[in-house]
Scaffold this motif. Structure first.
Motif, mmCIF file in Angstrom:
data_model
loop_
_atom_site.group_PDB
_atom_site.id
_atom_site.type_symbol
_atom_site.label_atom_id
_atom_site.label_comp_id
_atom_site.label_asym_id
_atom_site.label_seq_id
_atom_site.Cartn_x
_atom_site.Cartn_y
_atom_site.Cartn_z
ATOM 1 N N VAL A 119 13.614 -2.885 -12.171
ATOM 2 C CA VAL A 119 12.626 -2.110 -13.168
ATOM 3 C C VAL A 119 14.062 -0.771 -12.516
ATOM 4 O O VAL A 119 14.119 -0.091 -13.563
ATOM 5 C CB VAL A 119 11.421 -1.757 -13.064
ATOM 6 N N ARG A 120 13.959 -0.413 -11.646
ATOM 7 C CA ARG A 120 14.773 0.495 -11.003
ATOM 8 C C ARG A 120 15.877 0.396 -12.163
ATOM 9 O O ARG A 120 16.401 2.170 -11.792
ATOM 10 C CB ARG A 120 14.925 1.069 -9.448
ATOM 11 N N SER A 138 13.436 9.247 -4.307
ATOM 12 C CA SER A 138 14.703 10.107 -3.997
ATOM 13 C C SER A 138 14.936 10.379 -2.483
ATOM 14 O O SER A 138 15.864 9.482 -1.759
ATOM 15 C CB SER A 138 15.407 10.979 -4.659
ATOM 16 N N ASN A 139 14.373 11.608 -2.000
ATOM 17 C CA ASN A 139 14.532 12.439 -0.751
ATOM 18 C C ASN A 139 14.322 11.042 -0.388
ATOM 19 O O ASN A 139 14.485 10.628 1.048
ATOM 20 C CB ASN A 139 13.978 13.392 -0.471
ATOM 21 N N ALA A 150 1.610 -1.115 0.245
ATOM 22 C CA ALA A 150 0.211 -0.197 0.250
ATOM 23 C C ALA A 150 0.755 1.191 -0.129
ATOM 24 O O ALA A 150 0.239 2.384 -0.931
ATOM 25 C CB ALA A 150 -0.613 -0.308 1.319
ATOM 26 N N LEU A 151 2.072 1.150 1.202
ATOM 27 C CA LEU A 151 2.870 2.052 0.545
ATOM 28 C C LEU A 151 3.754 2.319 -0.675
ATOM 29 O O LEU A 151 3.733 4.128 -0.074
ATOM 30 C CB LEU A 151 4.230 1.841 2.084
ATOM 31 N N ALA A 152 3.938 1.387 -1.360
ATOM 32 C CA ALA A 152 4.870 2.036 -2.440
ATOM 33 C C ALA A 152 3.466 1.932 -3.352
ATOM 34 O O ALA A 152 4.158 3.254 -4.658
ATOM 35 C CB ALA A 152 4.911 0.491 -2.786
ATOM 36 N N HIS A 153 2.288 1.605 -3.306
ATOM 37 C CA HIS A 153 1.188 2.557 -4.182
ATOM 38 C C HIS A 153 1.267 3.698 -4.537
ATOM 39 O O HIS A 153 1.124 4.564 -5.697
ATOM 40 C CB HIS A 153 -0.151 1.757 -4.271
ATOM 41 N N TYR A 159 12.614 1.509 -3.553
ATOM 42 C CA TYR A 159 13.080 0.627 -5.329
ATOM 43 C C TYR A 159 12.280 -0.304 -5.543
ATOM 44 O O TYR A 159 12.828 -1.589 -6.086
ATOM 45 C CB TYR A 159 14.380 0.435 -4.909
ATOM 46 N N SER A 160 10.749 -0.217 -5.675
ATOM 47 C CA SER A 160 10.453 -1.285 -5.317
ATOM 48 C C SER A 160 9.615 -1.286 -6.615
ATOM 49 O O SER A 160 9.494 0.465 -7.938
ATOM 50 C CB SER A 160 8.815 -1.320 -5.084
#
Length: 848
Positions: A429-430, A388-389, A374-377, A402-403
């Motif tokens: 993917v990153r 980046s920050n 959920a946080l990545a979304h 980095y997800s």
């Protein structure tokens, strides 16, 4: 909390937020006020305040005390705290803190003008001015006879200048006009501050919008009540209301037609937040309205501290401390005049203590309690800079940042027609995103968008490239090509021909740093600044000259690479053939740029060739003349002797090539050497000896690299750290020999690549090299016979070159855009230059 301020706020704002919350704990408590109200003399008040944070400021004051002494010392404490916070602040907090003082500047202006109107001594008036609202030349306000003169003679170079556009008239200053001026200035100031806070967004935007809206509504009520029974018309009254707030716009319509206090009350009771204020007043009563508003303001200011990670706490603290000083002044006056029975009349309640704050009904949670997916979304909707920050805050958030889901979205938005190609099964993917972006920035593809613009045979003197435009000059003429229109086949060229002699320098600056800035939509636009041998500097925007700055007594030979100063008072520096350095305000109004000249510095004996703003202090300017004399100027110096603004000087070998400022160091190439000068001491700390005569120079101190171009067509890459002794021979990292036939005069360097170009008769190609290793990436040709290169400009993934053919009797600007390139370039050995990409990765189909 709004958004994700918690992830990045503490990087720059955490320290100062902790400081201001510590200051807030030092505000006087209810017990302190009870004790102060029992004091019999001013010495008793001093004795009680000695146990508070005001103690050090009052301890050396002799008896008998005066109320003004107590107020001055308490105000001094507030000023010291403010200056400490401003000194430590970075953008945008520093600008936010400066906005807080503009209200005091307006009050000081009105105080001086009103006092002068009533024949009060100027020095006496200056002593009554609030120290947070002081500015240079405030004493000269006394000479103004009307608002136009007030602006022209004094305020044009202050932060209040943009707010005066609605105040300037030729009417003489009288009590009525001065009060209208005060309210008009406050209106413009509040609207500007409101826009700035809304732009900041997040919790700052929400909290400050509420506080400023309350201030705007309070001023609307006060303006209405104070204008009842005066000659101010309803339309004039309405013009003084701010264009935001709870009352805007319908409440303003009703307030404008009110003719007594009861009608004002009827309007305000329609708005629930203000019902409680007017419920405390009897009908027809207005004397206690200010106290009721102040009490409501204190409550709202205290609520700002209930949330973290926003700038509203700085505004709230300053207002609370100012209210506390007003309370101390009232108590002191009541004690001094033996009117203790009235001591409680105007003392506003203190802010609640921590123990009085109700506990939250919600259980304590941590960021790590949130589901990672959920946080990545949520994070996928942030900008790349914010992601980046976020990755730098902690290991858990770095893992989220980095997800693959986040970077897959960024990849598809940047390159919709491409699919990520992975260097190994373990890469994500990153890594694919960063590799492709790096390859694009290094021009590692053979299919960029290419377009040619044919010109005459006159050489291009200067060329600039940004996201939307190609700007180049030939002699006195500037041409601007709108890239999108050009590539679409539409009319795209604008010719600017106001200069009457050859253009010597061109710069692009953000439009919001000039008086041309009017709305938020213009924030990303730029203004073009050019200097010329016709003694003029011109500001161009939207296809025409908007300012003409005159003052040099010869050709203007150089412009500063950046604007000097911080906040709203930035200035442009220019150098001339007359050897003078001149500072210009880009915020001054008037088509001819009248009154824009802020200062003139003398000291150089030869024409100025280069100038640059120091990296460690934005008020420091470095200038170098053709005979390689270096001078350091402090633009913040206000000395009456212009030459005393020079704070350092030295000299280097001739002839001058180029220079680069980075933090406190100056890297300067001249003759056959590169010198590094410490701008704090003006001493040469390192000198690199080069075997070749230098024709170009670029430095990238962040990577400890610099590159020089020689007379034999080669570029040489050096590591700044590889030097053993002062004035010793520099140790070469690699030699960049790309087949240039003449002196290597064109050089570009960024963290990803080095671009080189010569000026030989048949040398029309540019070479692209990796900046870290010096390995050749590709060569870009012009395809013109017997062509030479006049100029080049690089901006990220784009490059434009200007060439002139001696055989075809024409010139051409070739533009290349690699942003959406897909076919990897192939080197001379037949292998792919990019080790990360292969042709199969760029199929038009989304499936294999």
């Amino acid at each position: 909390m709004y958004g994700f301020e918690a992830m990045t706020f503490n990087i720059h704002g955490g320290y100062l937020e902790a400081i201001v919350r510590g200051h807030r704990s030092g505000l006087l408590t209810a017990a302190d006020y009870n004790n102060l109200c029992q004091c019999e003399t001013l010495d008793d008040i001093k004795m009680h305040l000695s146990a508070t944070e005001y103690g050090p400021y009052l301890q050396n004051e002799p008896s008998p005390l005066h109320t003004t002494t107590i107020v001055e010392k308490c105000t001094l404490k507030l000023v010291d705290e403010y200056k400490h916070m401003l000194c430590q602040a970075t953008e945008p907090l520093s600008t936010f803190l400066e906005y807080i003082t503009y209200g005091h500047m307006i009050d000081n202006v009105v105080l001086i003008v009103t006092g002068t109107l009533h024949e009060r001594d100027v020095q006496e008036l200056l002593e009554k001015c609030h120290p947070l609202g002081m500015f240079d030349s405030i004493a000269t306000l006394a000479v103004a006879q009307n608002m136009r003169e007030l602006y022209r003679l004094v305020l044009v170079d202050t932060p209040l200048a943009p707010y005066f556009s609605e105040c300037i008239t030729s009417e003489d200053l009288d009590d009525m006009n001065i009060e209208i001026m005060r309210n008009t200035l406050y209106k413009a100031y509040l609207e500007d501050f409101y826009r700035f806070c809304r732009k900041l967004g997040g919790a700052t935007g929400e909290i400050m919008s509420d506080l400023l809206a309350f201030e705007a509504d309070r001023r609307a009520v006060n303006i209405t009540i104070n204008s009842i029974g005066t000659e101010l018309t309803r339309d004039d009254r309405k013009k003084l209301y701010s264009s935001f707030g709870l009352l805007y716009p319908y409440g303003h319509e009703e307030l404008a037609i009110c003719e007594d206090i009861d009608q004002v009350r009827g309007v305000m009771e329609k708005y629930p937040p203000y019902q409680s204020i007017f419920s405390k007043l009897s009908y027809g009563e207005s004397q206690m309205l200010d106290k009721a508003f102040y009490e409501e303001e204190v409550k709202r200011l205290c609520l700002a501290f209930e949330q973290q990670f926003h700038y509203g706490v700085f505004f709230a603290y300053m207002r609370l401390r100012e209210q506390e000083i007003r309370n101390l002044m009232w108590i002191s006056e009541c004690v001094a005049q033996n009117q203790k029975s009235r001591v409680h009349d105007s003392v506003k309640p203190p802010p609640p203590t921590v123990n009085q704050i109700p506990s939250s009904p919600w259980p304590a949670t941590h960021m790590t309690d949130v589901d990672e997916d959920a946080l990545a979304h949520c994070t996928s909707f942030l900008s790349l800079q914010d992601v980046s920050n976020m990755a730098m805050t902690c290991k858990y958030l770095q893992k989220v940042a980095y997800s693959d889901s986040i970077w897959r979205r960024n990849f598809s938005e940047s390159w919709p027609q491409q699919t990520p190609a992975f260097a190994s099964p373990a890469s994500g993917v990153r890594e694919a995103y960063l590799r492709r972006r790096t390859d694009l920035l290094q021009f590692k593809f053979s299919d960029p968008v290419v377009a040619d613009f044919v010109t005459d045979t006159k050489p291009v003197d200067h060329i600039l490239l940004n996201e939307k435009q190609i700007i180049f000059s030939k002699g006195p003429v500037i041409q601007v090509i709108k890239i999108d229109d050009w590539l679409s086949g539409r009319d795209s060229v604008v010719t600017l021909s106001d200069h009457s002699a050859r253009i010597t320098c061109m710069r692009l600056f953000s439009l919001n740093e000039t008086s041309l800035y009017r709305s938020e939509e213009q924030r990303k636009e730029n203004v073009l600044v050019t200097s010329s041998s016709d003694h003029c500097i011109r500001l161009w925007w939207k296809g025409s000259c908007r300012r003409c700055l005159t003052g040099h007594r010869g050709s203007v030979t150089a412009l500063s690479d950046k604007l000097l100063g911080n906040g709203t008072g930035k200035v442009l520096a220019s150098g001339g053939e007359d050897g003078t350095v001149r500072l210009w305000s880009l915020s001054s109004s008037g088509r001819r740029g009248k009154y824009a000249l802020k200062a003139t510095f003398y000291g150089h004996q030869k024409p100025i060739k280069l100038m640059s703003v120091a990296g460690h202090k934005t008020s420091i300017l470095v200038t170098v003349t053709g005979d390689s004399k270096v001078r350091l100027w402090d633009a913040a110096s206000q000395s009456a002797v212009p030459s005393s603004s020079c704070v350092g000087m030295t000299s280097v070998p001739s002839p001058l090539v180029n220079m680069k400022c980075h933090e406190q160091l100056l890297y300067l190439a001249a003759g056959s050497s590169v010198v590094v000068i410490d701008l704090r001491t003006m001493r040469q700390v390192i000198s690199y000896s080069i075997d070749e005569k230098l024709y170009s120079f670029e430095a990238m101190p962040s990577k400890s690299l610099f590159c020089v171009g020689s007379n034999n067509g080669r570029a040489m890459l050096y590591d700044i750290r590889r030097v053993k002794l002062y004035n010793s021979k520099a140790e070469l990292v690699t030699e960049l020999d790309g087949g240039h036939t003449g002196p290597l005069t064109h050089l570009h360097m960024d963290p990803y690549k080095i671009v080189t170009g010569g000026r030989g008769r048949e040398d029309s190609h540019v070479n692209v090299w990796e900046s870290n290793t010096g390995a050749l990436i590709s060569s870009l040709t012009c395809d013109m016979e017997e062509a030479s290169m006049d100029a080049l400009a690089v901006n990220g993934c784009r490059i434009v070159t200007a060439n002139t053919s001696h055989l075809e009797d024409s010139g051409v600007l070739r533009y290349r855009d690699f942003n959406n390139a897909s076919c990897p370039a192939v080197n001379r050995e037949g292998g792919h230059l990019s080790k990360f990409w292969n042709p199969q990765s760029y199929s038009d189909s989304e499936t294999e």
